[in-house]
Scaffold this active site. Sequence first.
Site, short mmCIF file in Angstrom:
data_model
loop_
_atom_site.label_atom_id
_atom_site.label_comp_id
_atom_site.label_asym_id
_atom_site.label_seq_id
_atom_site.Cartn_x
_atom_site.Cartn_y
_atom_site.Cartn_z
CD GLU A 205 61.68 88.02 67.46
OE1 GLU A 205 61.08 89.06 67.22
OE2 GLU A 205 62.55 87.92 68.36
CG ASP B 140 71.46 89.22 72.27
OD1 ASP B 140 70.25 89.45 72.47
OD2 ASP B 140 71.92 88.88 71.17
CE1 TYR C 76 62.21 94.10 69.56
CE2 TYR C 76 62.00 92.02 68.41
CZ TYR C 76 62.29 92.72 69.55
OH TYR C 76 62.69 92.06 70.69
#
Lengths: 411, 265
Positions: free
Chosen positions: B49, B60, B174
Site C-alpha cells: 500500500e 491517522d 479492507y
Amino acid sequence: MSVTKLEPDAQGHFGPYGGRYVPETLMAPLEDVERAWRQSREDPSFQAELRDLLENFAGRPTALYEAKRLTKALGGARIFLKREDLLHTGAHKINNCLGQVLLAQRMGKRRIIAETGAGQHGVATATVCALFGMECVVYMGEEDMARQRLNVFRMRLLGARVVGVGYGSKTLKDAISEAMRDWVTNIATTHYLLGSALGAHPYPVMVRDFHRCIGEEARAQMLERIGRLPDTVFACVGGGSNAIGAFHAFIPDAQVELVGIEAGGRGIRPGEHAARFQGGAPGVLQGARSYLLQDGDGQVLLTHSVSAGLDYAMVGPEHAWLHDQGRASYAYCEDGAALRAALQLCRTEGIIPALESSHGLAEAIRRAPGEPGKVFLVNLSGRGDKDIDIYRAHFPELDGAARSATEGGAA
Amino acid sequence: MSRIGELFARKRAEKKPVLIGYVTAGDPSPERMPSLIAALERGGVDLIELGVPFSDPVADGPVIMKASERARAAGMTLARVLELARAVRAKSEIPLLLFSYMNPLIRYGFDQLAGEAKAAGIDGCLMTDLSVEEAAEFVAPLRAAGLDTVFLAAPTSPPERLRKVADHSSGFVYLVSRTGVTGEQARLSASVGPLVEALRERTALPLAVGFGISTPEQARETARLADGVVVGSAFVRIVEAQGAGPGLEPALEAFARALKTGMEG
C-alpha cells in the site's frame, strides 16, 4: 430565474458541495446524529425545551439596533446591527450548542468534544456541558490558545478540559482533525459538537438550522421597525455559521443582497489569508466538499487572519452553493481594515465588537458612504472581550505609558 | 483478473494468508522508496500500500501523521508517487495499491489519474475518506481504467452498509479492526471475528484486516480469520527510527520476515 434551493438533498449535498467524505467508521455515527436531529425537528418537547433555553438562558431574541452615530459619521446607508454579541457567552455560538447538547442528551451521550478557533465555540460548549453536567473536552490549536488566552481560562473555569493541538498550522483546522480522531476512537460514549456549518452531513444543515433564528428575528424586526427589508445583509464567514444563520431567512427575498466577508489577512497571497473564494478551488477536507485553499498538489494551504475564528482553509458547503448560484457574494477584508472598523464602532456606538464580526462591519463601513438611501444589516456575531489582548497589541498608543499623551491629544 | 485478484487467488489455493505492507510514499525520501519496497518484498510482503502524503490525515494516528509530514517535507507529491510506481514496476510484479485521502486525487483529476496510475503499474486505489455514498463519480473512471477499488468496512458499519461496501469493492475488502485511528495496539480487537463473519455472508471477495496489527502474534491471530493482514504503523515506525541510515532496508526486511513467518506458522 429559478428559486434558490433551501435544503440539501437526502445525502446532504448543496449542489456539488457538502456530502459525507469520512472514513467508514464515522458513517454510522453520522447517520445516528442525522436521525436524532430529524426526530428533534418533529418533536414538540425538544423544540419547547430549546426555545426555553434560548430565551431564558441565552437571551433570545437579540436586539436589532440602529447604529445612528456610525451611520451619521459615514454619511450614506443606514446601518442596523443584529446584536448576537449580547447573547450569553458573547457570541451566536450558543444557539448551536444548546441545540446539539439537547440532541446529545437524547442520544444518551455523556461526553462532549468540540474544536474551537477563537474560543467562542469552546466557551459556549463548555457552558452547555456545565449546564447539563456533561464531560467536556475542547481541542484548540496552540497558536489560538496563545492569542485567545482569556477564552482558554473561561473554558477551564467552566470545567472543560482544553487540549492543545501542536502540529500543522496549530489553528482551527488542526483542532477539527484532532476532534475527529477523538470521535472515531470514542464513538460509543461521545458526541462531537461541531461548531460551524462545516464538516460531513448533517452538520452543515443542522448547524444552520440552529442558527436560522438570527435571520428570522432580524427579518421580522426590520419589518416592524422600518416597514421594509434591508437592501444588504453583511456577515463575516469563517466556516460560515453566523452568516448562514443570518442569510437563511432572506434567501427567498431576491431583492435582498447577501454579502459574506472572508478574512483577507495580510493580503491575497498563498498562506497570508483565509479568503476561500479568492483563489480557492473545490476540494474535500474534514468531511465535506467545498471551496478550499490548496496548492497544486492538493495539499491544504496554511492560512492567516488576525481573527482566529475566520482562520480556516475551507468555507461551509452551503456558502459555496450560494456563491456559485450568485445568490450571495463574498468579499474579503484585511486585518487592518477589520481593526479600524472595530475601533470606529467602539468610538461611535460604545460597542466593542469581536474581530470576526469586525470583518463584516468593515465591508459595510467601506460601502456605506457610496450608497445613501440604502439600508444595511450587519450581523454583529460576537463581542470583543476575548480580543482585548489583540486590540492592545495593535493600538499600543492606548496602552501603558503612552496612554496619557493620547488622552492629552484627544482632549 | 487483476494483479491483486490473482495474488489472493494464488494464496488461497496455497492456503496461505496475504501479507500487506503500508508505507508512506516519500518517507524517508522519494529516492529511497524503490529500495525500501524491494526490502519489504524480499522479507515476504505480498502487496504494497503506497500512502500518498496529505496535510490533514484525519484517519491517522501520530506515527503515520508524522510520516506524512516527513514525506511532504522531502518533496513527495502524487505525481512522484506515480513515478515511484513506474520504478517499482520495472523490476517487480508485486501488486501496488494507492492509499490516499481524496483531496490530492481530486486536485490531480480522477480521469487523468486513472489512466496514468494504470500505465505506471498501480493496481488499485483505496480512498480513506471516500464513503460509498459519494463513490460513484470517482469509482467509474478508476474501474474503466482497469484499477481495483478497495473500500473500508468498520466495526460500526451496520449490515446494510457492509453490503454497499462489498458492492463497491474489487480486489479485496479492507476491514478496520477497531474504532479509532491507525496505530499499533497491545491486543487484537474482539470486533474482528464478528466483522469477518458478517462480511463473509455478503461477499465472496477476499478480506484483509488492518489497523493496530503490529506483532507476528497478532498477524498470526488475524490470519486465522481473514485472507490478508495489513501492517502499517509498525513498518512506518521502523522508517522513523532508521531514517535514511544504512540499517533501514535490513530492518524492514527482517520485520517483514518475522511477520510472514508468524502468519504462516
